[in-house]
Write an enzyme that holds these catalytic residues in place. Structure first.
Site, mmCIF file in Angstrom:
data_model
loop_
_atom_site.group_PDB
_atom_site.id
_atom_site.type_symbol
_atom_site.label_atom_id
_atom_site.label_comp_id
_atom_site.label_asym_id
_atom_site.label_seq_id
_atom_site.Cartn_x
_atom_site.Cartn_y
_atom_site.Cartn_z
ATOM 1 N N HIS A 24 120.423 107.042 -12.933
ATOM 2 C CA HIS A 24 121.437 107.080 -13.999
ATOM 3 C C HIS A 24 121.011 108.040 -15.099
ATOM 4 C CE1 HIS A 24 124.567 105.121 -16.626
ATOM 5 N NE2 HIS A 24 123.780 105.654 -17.550
ATOM 6 N N GLU A 25 119.780 107.875 -15.589
ATOM 7 C CA GLU A 25 119.307 108.719 -16.686
ATOM 8 C C GLU A 25 119.073 110.158 -16.230
ATOM 9 O OE1 GLU A 25 119.377 107.862 -19.721
ATOM 10 O OE2 GLU A 25 119.858 105.769 -19.310
#
Length: 223
Positions: A24-25
């Protein structure tokens, strides 16, 4: 929940959670890099190594405390946000949407891939409960992250997407909410608003979408 069950649950969710947070990051940073902002790239945050993304309090301490305090009924955590200087983007207001959207999309893709893993295990005749539960946890964790992060309030990704979509005057007003956005979101979670009016309907739609996309595999297994 007794201690052995607790340890088993942690082991089942550990790998899916690490992948969900890391990708996600990293997705935020990668898309920002592609669109003109190298901040995360230069800081080594566009990586599949989970350690740069871990926030000691938000990724480790808070989820464990909440899990233990609620008997596993409520779990929340967060990673270290990837630094993005939106002013460096080629088209800041428009590109902000794509940078913000990258995180939730990565979770939706992961949920789909865990679904493929689950069907592959079933097709291979694997009956080991642990592996099946890990795949199911991967679907659930990523579906939750996908839905929750799309809530339209900064600093969540949905809020950043909305800022990018709104006209300038309304976008500026909404962006000013960001310093207090986290506390507002937490209050809405505690009151049950987000779960009832956002998470429940969006999770239903997410699982229906995943079921539709995975239906060819289900057909192959049944044929």
């Amino acid at each position: 929940m007794n201690f052995p069950d607790l340890i088993q649950t942690i082991l089942i969710y550990a790998l899916p959670v690490v992948f969900a947070i890391t990708l996600h990051e990293a997705a935020h940073g990668y898309v920002a890099h592609r669109l003109g902002d190298n901040t995360a790239w230069m800081m080594g945050r566009v990586t599949l190594n989970p350690f740069p993304h871990i926030d000691p309090m938000g990724t480790l301490v808070m989820p464990v405390i909440l899990f233990l305090a609620t008997g596993g009924h409520f779990l929340f955590g967060y990673a270290r946000p990837v630094p993005v200087r939106f002013g460096n983007l080629n088209h800041p207001k428009r590109d902000m949407i794509w940078v913000a959207l990258a995180g939730p999309v990565s979770n939706l893709v992961q949920a789909l891939l865990w679904g493929v893993v689950l069907y592959a295990l079933a097709g291979a005749g694997v009956q080991e409960r642990f592996f099946l539960e890990v795949a199911k946890a991967g679907i659930k964790v990523n579906a939750v992250m996908f839905a929750f992060n799309l809530f339209p309030l900064p600093p969540l990704d949905g809020g950043r997407i909305l800022v990018g979509l709104l006209p300038w005057k309304q976008a500026v007003w909404l962006s000013k909410v960001e310093p207090w956005g986290f506390y507002i979101v937490m209050a809405l979670v505690v009151m049950g608003f987000i779960n009832t009016f956002w998470m429940a309907p969006l999770m239903t739609l997410t699982f229906e979408l995943l079921s539709l996309l995975l239906s060819p595999l289900e057909f192959l297994l049944k044929s």
